[in-house]
Design a protein around this motif. Structure first.
Motif, mmCIF file in Angstrom:
data_model
loop_
_atom_site.group_PDB
_atom_site.id
_atom_site.type_symbol
_atom_site.label_atom_id
_atom_site.label_comp_id
_atom_site.label_asym_id
_atom_site.label_seq_id
_atom_site.Cartn_x
_atom_site.Cartn_y
_atom_site.Cartn_z
ATOM 1 N N GLN A 43 0.792 -1.020 -0.029
ATOM 2 C CA GLN A 43 0.018 -0.005 -0.008
ATOM 3 C C GLN A 43 0.993 1.289 -0.075
ATOM 4 O O GLN A 43 1.856 1.395 0.847
ATOM 5 C CB GLN A 43 -1.086 0.117 1.421
ATOM 6 C CG GLN A 43 -1.934 -1.097 1.173
ATOM 7 C CD GLN A 43 -2.835 -1.027 -0.057
ATOM 8 O OE1 GLN A 43 -3.386 0.128 -0.454
ATOM 9 N NE2 GLN A 43 -3.340 -2.141 -0.537
ATOM 10 N N PRO A 44 0.502 2.308 -0.907
ATOM 11 C CA PRO A 44 1.341 3.367 -0.596
ATOM 12 C C PRO A 44 1.296 4.205 0.399
ATOM 13 O O PRO A 44 0.355 4.192 1.080
ATOM 14 C CB PRO A 44 0.709 4.119 -1.913
ATOM 15 C CG PRO A 44 -0.588 3.879 -1.989
ATOM 16 C CD PRO A 44 -0.429 2.250 -1.705
ATOM 17 N N LEU A 45 2.344 4.947 0.913
ATOM 18 C CA LEU A 45 2.529 5.857 2.057
ATOM 19 C C LEU A 45 1.845 7.081 1.719
ATOM 20 O O LEU A 45 2.008 7.499 0.811
ATOM 21 C CB LEU A 45 3.799 5.752 2.720
ATOM 22 C CG LEU A 45 4.497 4.552 2.878
ATOM 23 C CD1 LEU A 45 6.008 4.929 3.239
ATOM 24 C CD2 LEU A 45 3.886 3.754 4.141
ATOM 25 N N GLU A 46 1.175 7.379 2.924
ATOM 26 C CA GLU A 46 0.497 8.736 2.773
ATOM 27 C C GLU A 46 1.109 9.815 3.527
ATOM 28 O O GLU A 46 1.467 9.682 4.715
ATOM 29 C CB GLU A 46 -1.024 8.809 2.966
ATOM 30 C CG GLU A 46 -2.058 8.023 2.015
ATOM 31 C CD GLU A 46 -3.392 8.098 2.299
ATOM 32 O OE1 GLU A 46 -3.695 8.958 3.244
ATOM 33 O OE2 GLU A 46 -4.111 7.302 1.900
ATOM 34 N N ALA A 47 1.863 10.927 2.965
ATOM 35 C CA ALA A 47 2.491 11.688 3.728
ATOM 36 C C ALA A 47 1.744 12.715 4.481
ATOM 37 O O ALA A 47 0.485 12.992 4.027
ATOM 38 C CB ALA A 47 3.396 12.678 2.974
ATOM 39 N N GLN A 49 -0.111 15.828 6.128
ATOM 40 C CA GLN A 49 -0.248 17.173 5.517
ATOM 41 C C GLN A 49 -0.316 18.111 6.274
ATOM 42 O O GLN A 49 -0.602 18.032 7.554
ATOM 43 C CB GLN A 49 -1.751 17.103 4.621
ATOM 44 C CG GLN A 49 -1.793 16.178 3.682
ATOM 45 C CD GLN A 49 -0.907 16.392 2.620
ATOM 46 O OE1 GLN A 49 -0.580 17.703 2.203
ATOM 47 N NE2 GLN A 49 -0.250 15.342 2.125
#
Length: 68
Positions: A43-47, A49
């Motif tokens: 799963q892509p990492l979410e930075a 905000q």
């Protein structure tokens, strides 16, 4: 036996064939219809905000200088 005698090549060929058979016999239980299991992507990492209170808002004077 000389270095480049034909029996030297014959012995290398027999050794290669015998080694191939040994490797095939050792790995016969791992043979199957599928070569590998299908790949599953991570799963892509979410930075995170930044919060609105940390966003730098330009001053109105600087905005007017940049506009004109």
């Amino acid at each position: 036996m000389t270095l480049f005698a034909p029996d030297l090549y014959r012995n290398f060929a027999l050794g290669f064939a015998a080694g191939g058979l040994l490797v095939a016999a050792a790995t016969v239980d791992q043979w199957g219809s599928r070569l590998e299991s299908p790949a599953i992507a991570a799963q892509p990492l979410e930075a995170p905000q930044p919060a609105d209170e940390f966003v730098i808002v330009p001053l109105e004077a600087e905005a007017a200088e940049n506009a004109g």
